[in-house]
Design a protein around this motif. Structure first.
Motif, PDB file in Angstrom:
ATOM      1  N   GLY A 191       0.610  -1.131  -0.018  1.00  0.00           N
ATOM      2  CA  GLY A 191      -0.109   0.275   0.477  1.00  0.00           C
ATOM      3  C   GLY A 191       1.209   1.388   0.510  1.00  0.00           C
ATOM      4  N   ALA A 192       0.146   2.275  -0.377  1.00  0.00           N
ATOM      5  CA  ALA A 192       1.033   3.527  -0.244  1.00  0.00           C
ATOM      6  C   ALA A 192       0.219   5.002  -0.716  1.00  0.00           C
ATOM      7  N   ASP A 197      -5.058  11.853   1.031  1.00  0.00           N
ATOM      8  CA  ASP A 197      -5.910  10.668   2.035  1.00  0.00           C
ATOM      9  C   ASP A 197      -6.539   9.691   0.520  1.00  0.00           C
ATOM     10  N   VAL A 198      -5.335   9.332   0.213  1.00  0.00           N
ATOM     11  CA  VAL A 198      -6.105   8.514  -0.716  1.00  0.00           C
ATOM     12  C   VAL A 198      -5.183   7.481  -0.398  1.00  0.00           C
ATOM     13  N   GLY A 199      -5.326   5.545  -0.345  1.00  0.00           N
ATOM     14  CA  GLY A 199      -4.444   4.548  -0.021  1.00  0.00           C
ATOM     15  C   GLY A 199      -4.851   4.332  -1.242  1.00  0.00           C
ATOM     16  N   VAL A 200      -3.232   3.336  -2.151  1.00  0.00           N
ATOM     17  CA  VAL A 200      -3.816   2.845  -3.136  1.00  0.00           C
ATOM     18  C   VAL A 200      -3.027   0.994  -3.169  1.00  0.00           C
ATOM     19  N   VAL A 201      -3.901   0.130  -3.118  1.00  0.00           N
ATOM     20  CA  VAL A 201      -2.976  -0.876  -2.440  1.00  0.00           C
ATOM     21  C   VAL A 201      -2.983  -1.471  -3.572  1.00  0.00           C
ATOM     22  N   ARG A 202      -1.495  -2.139  -4.613  1.00  0.00           N
ATOM     23  CA  ARG A 202      -1.169  -3.106  -5.566  1.00  0.00           C
ATOM     24  C   ARG A 202      -1.274  -4.893  -4.817  1.00  0.00           C
ATOM     25  N   LEU A 231      -8.334   0.033  -5.326  1.00  0.00           N
ATOM     26  CA  LEU A 231      -7.255  -1.487  -5.526  1.00  0.00           C
ATOM     27  C   LEU A 231      -6.655  -1.861  -6.713  1.00  0.00           C
ATOM     28  N   ASP A 232      -5.483  -1.803  -7.276  1.00  0.00           N
ATOM     29  CA  ASP A 232      -4.826  -1.957  -8.311  1.00  0.00           C
ATOM     30  C   ASP A 232      -4.498  -3.549  -8.400  1.00  0.00           C
ATOM     31  N   LEU A 233      -5.799  -4.169  -9.344  1.00  0.00           N
ATOM     32  CA  LEU A 233      -5.244  -5.137 -10.448  1.00  0.00           C
ATOM     33  C   LEU A 233      -4.846  -5.952 -11.091  1.00  0.00           C
ATOM     34  N   ARG A 234      -4.134  -4.846 -11.409  1.00  0.00           N
ATOM     35  CA  ARG A 234      -3.257  -4.865 -12.479  1.00  0.00           C
ATOM     36  C   ARG A 234      -2.529  -5.832 -12.933  1.00  0.00           C
ATOM     37  N   VAL A 285     -11.725   0.223  -8.216  1.00  0.00           N
ATOM     38  CA  VAL A 285     -10.828  -1.293  -8.418  1.00  0.00           C
ATOM     39  C   VAL A 285     -10.249  -1.216 -10.139  1.00  0.00           C
ATOM     40  N   LEU A 286      -9.420  -1.088 -10.128  1.00  0.00           N
ATOM     41  CA  LEU A 286      -8.240  -0.619 -11.372  1.00  0.00           C
ATOM     42  C   LEU A 286      -8.033  -2.496 -11.943  1.00  0.00           C
ATOM     43  N   VAL A 287      -8.023  -2.447 -13.186  1.00  0.00           N
ATOM     44  CA  VAL A 287      -7.824  -3.907 -13.682  1.00  0.00           C
ATOM     45  C   VAL A 287      -7.579  -2.825 -15.569  1.00  0.00           C
ATOM     46  N   ASP A 288      -6.629  -3.843 -16.073  1.00  0.00           N
ATOM     47  CA  ASP A 288      -6.417  -4.222 -16.680  1.00  0.00           C
ATOM     48  C   ASP A 288      -6.584  -5.945 -18.343  1.00  0.00           C
ATOM     49  N   GLU A 289      -5.327  -5.456 -19.263  1.00  0.00           N
ATOM     50  CA  GLU A 289      -5.949  -7.162 -19.628  1.00  0.00           C
ATOM     51  C   GLU A 289      -5.386  -7.387 -19.716  1.00  0.00           C
ATOM     52  N   GLY A 290      -4.131  -7.608 -18.649  1.00  0.00           N
ATOM     53  CA  GLY A 290      -3.983  -8.450 -17.421  1.00  0.00           C
ATOM     54  C   GLY A 290      -4.084  -9.133 -16.780  1.00  0.00           C
TER      55      GLY A 290
END
Length: 390
Positions: A191-192, A197-202, A231-234, A285-290
């Motif tokens: 996490g970062a 105030d935004v948490g980004v969890v990879r 929530l980064d699921l790329r 939730v953040l996604v991509d083709e992968g």
């Protein structure tokens, strides 16, 4: 290779597909066939014609292997026929070595295709990207293998080399890469805190114990003042279904996380496991083709069960549950036996999950515009928690 009874039985089911391909002129006869035995008769006729009339002598083994592959891959690109020695290795979970190049793969247009590339891996450093076709591995055409076998060829001893001929998605002609395999450590959820105030969890992958690690990462962000979450699921591909259900349960207090449809065992619904919630504030939730398999399960559950918007690009569409099935002769098949459904009953196998907000970009870009747009998006969300999707 001895043609066992099991293989003959398999021909009952493959004959229709083979005949449509090899004997298009006999379509009327194929339509008239009313039983699998009729298809088998037509297949035997086609086999006889090929063996006795092809421009050069053919090996029965080659024809049979091609029939098995064609039959299985026509149903799902992840299906695969395994000879006895390969089946034994797959059943025991054996691998060709501890080192790899960092590729998650499937099949497309007959060749092995890159689904996702592990960050900082040999493949990533070489510039291989999602969507690239792998034409050959160490001189062997990938048309003659499935994802499991190709995955084994990509593994080996630390420091060993493998040569890939790749047809890049963006074009420009085939390229040859020589990659040095290395042991890639497990990347836990990290996490970062950004933009105040935004948490980004990879979540780069899902491994056993990652639900607990995700809980810890989010708890750390909350302690530092996070009020919104991305929530980064790329590039996340995983077969760890149980762990993805545990992850979803950190956000969803109750209800169905995913349903697995099964032709014989019926639909099985997996529900939130009742663990303590890690987050109850706005998120996306953040996604991509992968993004594929269990990672798609997680994203779909959060959208349907929580109302969390999905941003980014359409996911890959690996929406089946596979099972390794033995044959009496010692061979086996890796077969899709179930399909994943989101809580609202939507399937995504072969087509992917369409995001609520499309955001183009590339994670390898130093500026990472996808990530930045996701951060900007959650800044505009209401400070009240999401309600369950209708």
């Amino acid at each position: 290779m001895k043609i066992t009874l099991d293989r003959k039985v398999m021909l009952l089911f493959s004959a229709g597909i083979i005949m449509f391909t090899l004997l298009g002129g006999l379509m009327g006869r194929v339509v008239a066939v009313e039983s699998p035995y009729g298809y088998l008769k037509l297949f035997n006729e086609a086999l006889y014609l090929i063996v006795n009339n092809y421009v050069q002598p053919v090996q029965i083994d080659t024809l049979m292997d091609g029939a098995y592959r064609g039959m299985l891959e026509s149903l799902d690109p992840g299906n695969e026929y395994l000879t006895a020695d390969k089946y034994q290795k797959a059943a025991l979970g054996q691998t060709a070595g501890p080192a790899e190049v960092g590729l998650a793969i499937s099949k497309r247009r007959g060749y092995v295709v890159v689904v996702a590339v592990t960050s900082k891996s040999p493949a990533a450093e070489a510039g291989i990207r999602s969507g690239d076709l792998i034409i050959s591995i160490d001189g062997r055409s990938t048309r003659q293998m499935g994802p499991w076998e190709a995955g084994q060829l990509l593994r080996g001893k630390t420091g060993s080399k493998t040569s890939l001929v790749v047809n890049p998605l963006e074009g420009g002609g085939r390229k040859t890469f020589t990659l040095v395999r290395k042991a890639l450590g497990m990347a836990p959820p990290s996490g970062a805190l950004v933009a105040g105030d935004v948490g980004v969890v990879r979540v780069a992958a899902i491994h056993e114990g990652d639900a607990r690690r995700l809980d810890q990462a989010i708890s750390s962000l909350r302690g530092r003042g996070a009020q919104r979450l991305v929530l980064d699921l790329r590039g996340c591909v995983s077969d760890a279904l149980a762990e993805s259900i545990g992850m979803a349960s950190l956000f969803i207090p109750e209800g169905i996380i995913v349903t697995v449809t099964d032709r014989y065992e019926g639909d099985k619904a997996y529900r939130a496991d009742g663990r303590r919630l890690a987050w109850d504030k706005p998120m996306a939730v953040l996604v991509d083709e992968g993004t594929g398999r269990a990672c798609e399960v997680l994203g779909a559950a959060l959208r349907d069960g929580l109302g969390a918007p999905i941003l980014g690009q359409r996911t890959w569409g690996l929406g089946t549950q596979q099972r390794l099935l033995p044959m009496q002769g010692g061979d086996g098949v890796l077969l899709a036996v179930g399909k994943f459904q989101s809580p609202s009953g939507k399937e995504w196998n072969g087509k992917g999950i369409e995001p609520d907000l499309g955001v183009e970009g590339d994670e390898s870009d130093p500026d990472d515009p996808q990530r930045q747009k996701a951060i900007d998006y959650v800044h505009g969300l209401s400070s009240t928690p999401h309600r369950n999707a209708a």
